[in-house]
Design an enzyme around this catalytic site. Structure first.
Site, mmCIF file in Angstrom:
data_model
loop_
_atom_site.group_PDB
_atom_site.id
_atom_site.type_symbol
_atom_site.label_atom_id
_atom_site.label_comp_id
_atom_site.label_asym_id
_atom_site.label_seq_id
_atom_site.Cartn_x
_atom_site.Cartn_y
_atom_site.Cartn_z
ATOM 1 N N HIS A 87 42.286 45.766 33.609
ATOM 2 C CA HIS A 87 41.600 45.339 32.397
ATOM 3 C C HIS A 87 40.118 45.196 32.684
ATOM 4 O O HIS A 87 39.735 44.473 33.591
ATOM 5 C CB HIS A 87 42.177 43.990 31.927
ATOM 6 C CG HIS A 87 41.420 43.372 30.813
ATOM 7 N ND1 HIS A 87 40.718 42.198 30.965
ATOM 8 C CD2 HIS A 87 41.239 43.747 29.528
ATOM 9 C CE1 HIS A 87 40.153 41.878 29.812
ATOM 10 N NE2 HIS A 87 40.444 42.787 28.932
ATOM 11 N N ALA A 121 41.899 42.270 36.403
ATOM 12 C CA ALA A 121 41.033 42.173 35.233
ATOM 13 C C ALA A 121 39.617 41.800 35.650
ATOM 14 O O ALA A 121 39.412 41.104 36.638
ATOM 15 C CB ALA A 121 41.576 41.129 34.267
ATOM 16 N N SER A 122 38.654 42.291 34.912
ATOM 17 C CA SER A 122 37.260 41.914 35.083
ATOM 18 C C SER A 122 36.816 42.062 36.546
ATOM 19 O O SER A 122 36.775 43.165 37.068
ATOM 20 C CB SER A 122 37.058 40.494 34.546
ATOM 21 O OG SER A 122 35.704 40.157 34.486
ATOM 22 N N MET A 123 36.506 40.973 37.242
ATOM 23 C CA MET A 123 36.081 41.060 38.643
ATOM 24 C C MET A 123 37.212 41.576 39.535
ATOM 25 O O MET A 123 36.966 42.200 40.554
ATOM 26 C CB MET A 123 35.600 39.701 39.155
ATOM 27 C CG MET A 123 34.131 39.459 38.970
ATOM 28 S SD MET A 123 33.072 40.619 39.881
ATOM 29 C CE MET A 123 32.437 41.619 38.573
#
Length: 198
Positions: free
Chosen positions: A130, A106-108
């Site tokens: 994500h 997710a994200s990073m």
């Protein structure tokens, strides 16, 4: 041989003599994995894990710059600057870096996943990718002036565009909202190149 706490001889690459170290199953396991060039990001990205992964990638690159590295990712995301530092190191080191998503990227975590060598990015069949809103990822991390924040967002957006082959407008829209993708959807989106077979 030392008496008392069980110890084993351990020789670091490049050293002539082995030194005696305490038998710690975790230590032995982790060092064995590192010798096989297997790295793990199994937590939120912060400065500590970023520095550890960067140090390992540089060290293993110096040790053998022809043998690929494998970075397994199961991360809920985390800080942007340490994540970008991991990404930059992946591009800098000579060996190809395979990225493998297991669980969640997710994200990073997603940004690091997409940073693997193109054609060598893999997701396990039940893994999820994500992409959260860029601004949401920044909350509580640090306060930047608006201009600097926009520059950072543009850098991350352009990396996704370059590495996925998706148009700028598609990536920009994805970064404005939360987007969950299965492994096959991430493959269709260009985040990973392959989905492991069950």
């Amino acid at each position: 041989m030392p008496i008392g706490v069980p110890k084993v001889p351990f020789r670091s690459p490049g050293e002539e003599d082995a030194s005696w170290v305490d038998v710690d199953t975790n230590f032995i396991l982790i060092n064995r994995l590192y010798r096989e060039r297997l790295l793990f990001l199994g937590q939120e990205v912060d400065s500590e894990i970023s520095n550890q992964l960067i140090g390992l990638m540089v060290y293993l690159s110096i040790e053998n710059d022809n043998k690929d590295l494998y970075l397994f990712i199961n991360s809920p995301g985390g800080w942007v600057i340490p994540g970008v530092a991991i990404y930059d190191t992946m591009q800098f080191v000579q060996p190809d870096v395979h990225t493998i998503c297991m669980g969640l990227a997710a994200s990073m975590g997603s940004f690091i996943l997409v940073g693997g060598e193109i054609t060598k990015r893999l997701a396990f069949p039940h893994a999820w990718r994500h992409a959260s809103s860029f601004y949401e990822a920044q909350t509580g991390e640090f306060i930047l002036e608006a201009e600097e924040l926009l520059k950072l967002r543009e850098i991350i957006t352009r990396v996704y565009v370059q590495r996925t082959g998706k148009p700028l407008w598609v990536v920009s829209e994805d970064m404005e909202r939360d987007v969950f993708m299965s492994a096959t959807e991430a493959q269709a989106h260009g985040i990973v190149d392959l989905v492991a077979i069950e």
